[in-house]
Design a protein around this motif. Sequence first.
Motif, PDB file in Angstrom:
ATOM      1  N   VAL A 232      10.281  -7.887  55.284  1.00 24.24           N
ATOM      2  CA  VAL A 232       9.372  -7.922  56.315  1.00 24.24           C
ATOM      3  C   VAL A 232      10.001  -8.989  57.354  1.00 24.24           C
ATOM      4  O   VAL A 232       9.909 -10.192  57.109  1.00 24.24           O
ATOM      5  N   LEU A 233      10.071  -8.466  58.424  1.00 29.94           N
ATOM      6  CA  LEU A 233      10.806  -9.231  59.784  1.00 29.94           C
ATOM      7  C   LEU A 233       9.585  -9.654  60.316  1.00 29.94           C
ATOM      8  O   LEU A 233       8.542  -8.949  60.927  1.00 29.94           O
ATOM      9  N   LEU A 244      -0.771 -10.173  57.995  1.00 35.38           N
ATOM     10  CA  LEU A 244      -1.229  -8.995  57.034  1.00 35.38           C
ATOM     11  C   LEU A 244      -0.783  -7.692  57.620  1.00 35.38           C
ATOM     12  O   LEU A 244      -0.220  -6.850  57.018  1.00 35.38           O
ATOM     13  N   PRO A 245      -1.128  -7.309  59.059  1.00 42.31           N
ATOM     14  CA  PRO A 245      -0.933  -5.992  59.639  1.00 42.31           C
ATOM     15  C   PRO A 245       0.755  -5.824  59.545  1.00 42.31           C
ATOM     16  O   PRO A 245       1.282  -4.456  59.184  1.00 42.31           O
ATOM     17  N   THR A 246       1.574  -6.817  59.585  1.00 41.89           N
ATOM     18  CA  THR A 246       2.938  -6.574  59.220  1.00 41.89           C
ATOM     19  C   THR A 246       3.506  -6.364  58.120  1.00 41.89           C
ATOM     20  O   THR A 246       4.262  -5.568  57.583  1.00 41.89           O
ATOM     21  N   LYS A 273       5.916  -5.560  39.903  1.00 46.77           N
ATOM     22  CA  LYS A 273       6.749  -6.963  39.840  1.00 46.77           C
ATOM     23  C   LYS A 273       7.646  -6.601  41.312  1.00 46.77           C
ATOM     24  O   LYS A 273       8.613  -5.975  41.216  1.00 46.77           O
ATOM     25  N   VAL A 274       7.479  -7.159  42.360  1.00 48.94           N
ATOM     26  CA  VAL A 274       8.156  -6.862  43.642  1.00 48.94           C
ATOM     27  C   VAL A 274       8.364  -8.241  44.243  1.00 48.94           C
ATOM     28  O   VAL A 274       7.899  -9.328  43.774  1.00 48.94           O
ATOM     29  N   LEU A 275       9.490  -8.055  45.022  1.00 55.02           N
ATOM     30  CA  LEU A 275       9.704  -9.437  46.035  1.00 55.02           C
ATOM     31  C   LEU A 275       9.686  -9.155  47.358  1.00 55.02           C
ATOM     32  O   LEU A 275      10.326  -7.919  47.797  1.00 55.02           O
ATOM     33  N   LEU A 276       8.892  -9.636  48.092  1.00 53.12           N
ATOM     34  CA  LEU A 276       8.818  -9.617  49.512  1.00 53.12           C
ATOM     35  C   LEU A 276       9.418 -10.604  50.311  1.00 53.12           C
ATOM     36  O   LEU A 276       9.235 -11.746  49.991  1.00 53.12           O
ATOM     37  N   VAL A 277      10.600 -10.338  50.924  1.00 54.69           N
ATOM     38  CA  VAL A 277      11.273 -11.222  51.939  1.00 54.69           C
ATOM     39  C   VAL A 277      10.646 -11.177  52.955  1.00 54.69           C
ATOM     40  O   VAL A 277      10.448 -10.255  54.064  1.00 54.69           O
ATOM     41  N   LEU A 278       9.979 -12.603  53.664  1.00 48.53           N
ATOM     42  CA  LEU A 278       9.531 -12.791  54.674  1.00 48.53           C
ATOM     43  C   LEU A 278      10.322 -13.692  55.628  1.00 48.53           C
ATOM     44  O   LEU A 278      10.434 -14.755  55.461  1.00 48.53           O
ATOM     45  N   ASP A 279      10.921 -12.921  56.569  1.00 54.53           N
ATOM     46  CA  ASP A 279      11.893 -13.481  57.279  1.00 54.53           C
ATOM     47  C   ASP A 279      11.656 -14.041  58.664  1.00 54.53           C
ATOM     48  O   ASP A 279      10.732 -13.526  59.571  1.00 54.53           O
TER      49      ASP A 279
END
Length: 868
Positions: A232-233, A244-246, A273-279
């Motif tokens: 997630v950029l 949240l919208p992003t 079981k997920v990984l969310l990368v928030l950059d």
Amino acid sequence: MIRTPDQRIRVFVSSTLRELAEEREAVKAAVERLRLAPVMFELGARPHPPRELYRSYLAQSDVFVGIYGESYGWVAPGEDVSGLEDEYNLAPREMPKLIYVKDADARDERLGALIARIQNDDTAAYLHFRSAAELEDQVAADLAMLLAERFDESRADAGPDEQTGSLAGRVPVPYTTTIGRDADIESVRTLLARGTDRVVSLIGPGGIGKSRLAIETARACDDLFPDGVYFVLLEGVLEPGLLLPTIAYHLGIRDNGEAALEERIAHALADRKVLLVLDNFEQIVDAAPVLVRLYTVAPAATFLVTSRIVLRIRGERVYEVPPLPTPRGDLPASLDPATRTAAVALFVDRAKAIDPGFDVTPGNAADLASICRTLEGLPLAIELAAAKVRILSPAGIAERLGQSLPLLTAAVRDLPERHRTMRATIDWSVSLLPEVQRDLLEDLGVFATRFTLEAVEALGHGRSWDGQAIDGLAALVDGSLVKQFEVGGRRVFSLLAIVREYALGRLKERGEAAQMRRAHADYYCALVRRVAPQLDGAGQVDAVARLGLELPNLRAAVRHLVHTDRLDDAGDFAWSLLIYWWISGFFAEVRVWMLELLEKQHDQPITPHTRAIAWFFALWGEMWQRPSEQVVAGLGECVRLFAESGDADAAAMALAARATARVQFSDLDSDKAETELHHAVVQLREQGNPWAEAITEVSLGRLAWVRGRMDDALAHFNRAASVAEQHGDLFTTSVAGNLRARLNFQLGRLASVEDEFVRTLLLSVRLHYDEGIAYGLEGVCAIAAAHGEAWRAAALAVAAGEIRRRIGIFDVEAFTVHTPYLDILRGRDAASVAAGEAAGAELSLAEAVLLALPEHEHDAVAATLQTW
């Protein structure tokens, strides 16, 4: 403009001196507690008149903190106001202001008048306090919140990763080899694997490689997160309310307003079981508590965050990203690749891209070591230096860095050490460019994330580089200052985030930032005027793709229009893209802008038409999620304002929305809702708005279905599909066609149903419309179940359910047609159904689509499915 904390934000403190001495010390402690820089009158020598000093101090500051007690302060001879009021008057309007008023029994009359004026100033936050200790804690908390507000519009993503549809959340593939991060990747993977930390934050200054480390770690963690890894950029996201919208966008969740985004994301992540990368989280850090809420409702989800500052939320584990190792002491670079340090290896790798024969030699080993030590092992700084081998030898690079960097870092003493080095390296790299290319780079700072050559050329009119955009961009790419890549077959460019910050900073220093931002906004307004008319017809797919490519710049443009009080232009911009917001699901994001617009109307009048637009978008989510008489009345006011403005088309759309709001009530007034929807259809047909006419016919069909009037419902779906097909509106054709096929199936009219389900599925694939794909898979599942194909039907049902769960969409039970037949099959052939369900859980989206389609249709979707 507020800068991120590793750039030492300066906080100007205004108060009377003796009266509030203890409070001033408290504020100073609060500012320093956050590692910011207090700017206070008594901290420096005063060889200048007070007013000149105030102005100088304020010009160097980013935040204004005012503390007021009982005294108005001394009025100097020849002055009309005290220094206290003068400081407030001189603070720029755009500077954030935190005002603290001490409780007092009495107050100077003039101070009371000043405080009253401040209370009416919507640029100032105003609070009372009782003691110095209370004040210190309050200031620290308020400043921490303020840091999260992203005023720098240059922040944006630097790659092709934020794409339309299901590509959005894909972990990007680095353009170049990652060097020297194996140990860091393993360390971060270990933190993620143990599962005790809900948020792992990669912290470090710009240019140290946080994003690269996050990308490589994410790519190394597929086995740890079987339900998916999403990237997630956030660089182009400037308002905390858009977090949240992003996230929803990158998860593939389409925000049509029908449910709260947080609820839909919670559904999408629940038990997965997920990984969310928030950059690049530092710009919206006060949205960090949202992560706590998300991981509370989704306990199997983990967040990997990159940020220049710590989030300071519970469940966070901080990992400080180190620089690359450099040769120790005065040792030269190793001639042996197996023993050379990572910093030298990176320089050599990037230099080889320019000169394939480049390597460490006895003649350059000492210079390469010196370069890497001077640049403190910062990867981006090393890459910028390596790009100069095109014009300089390692000795020449080392010599110029040795001469320039100490001077440049001394000029930015207020920055942390490694950030000084990074900024100075960019300055040095840019200084080697011809003046025209330097001007071009600085002007590019107004773009948000990626941009096209066409956009650059449009902004070049009257600039020093006018007519030289192609050659200039090529030179900046060669110098590693600009990146180029392809998205959807189009060549696009981007700046690294820290280079964008540098460019925009230089543009501001020249006093030309406002001019270039205005040109940027004007270009994208013109682009929208060209592209928007294609959204309701045969050009819909291409228009949605083009706008998706430009989305970060569309955000920047509308934000500029709002912030510069071009409120009517902002309203027209948002309204002309209504169909795009609808198809792509960006209503929550638009709502943020429109609420901001409404807040500003008190200072900057807007037309009734703009007010209607803003209220329409503001009420859209309320209409679905919290329907009330107030929402119906508000949409009725939109109808009135549009009509009085002479926009009968918009008035009819608002009328349809008001009818839809009525339908949401528990005490359904279906007759009134139906009447308004019919009136809206007639008016929209008269106004020549086939898209809105077809969508409203769909609403009439759904209402009739719920009321049990199946023939009426079918007639509405037929009309909606006919109007949409006639005008090339693929989105509404897909929605209406699927509903028509479901209703016909429920009525036992199976002759052409299978073909329609297949056709709507193909349309949804073309549109990258996940929700429509789920509908299509379920439709084909129903046909398969009716034909007794137990394994295939079960596999499709589970695959569709996985899509629904991933995007947080759950259908109205009345419109679900496949489950009864599947239940019958489960009783007849439980083993085949169980086997199909197990297989369906393992299918990718592309595999599920191919399973649903007849074999002769596979070639038609093969190319599109390769991008999923």
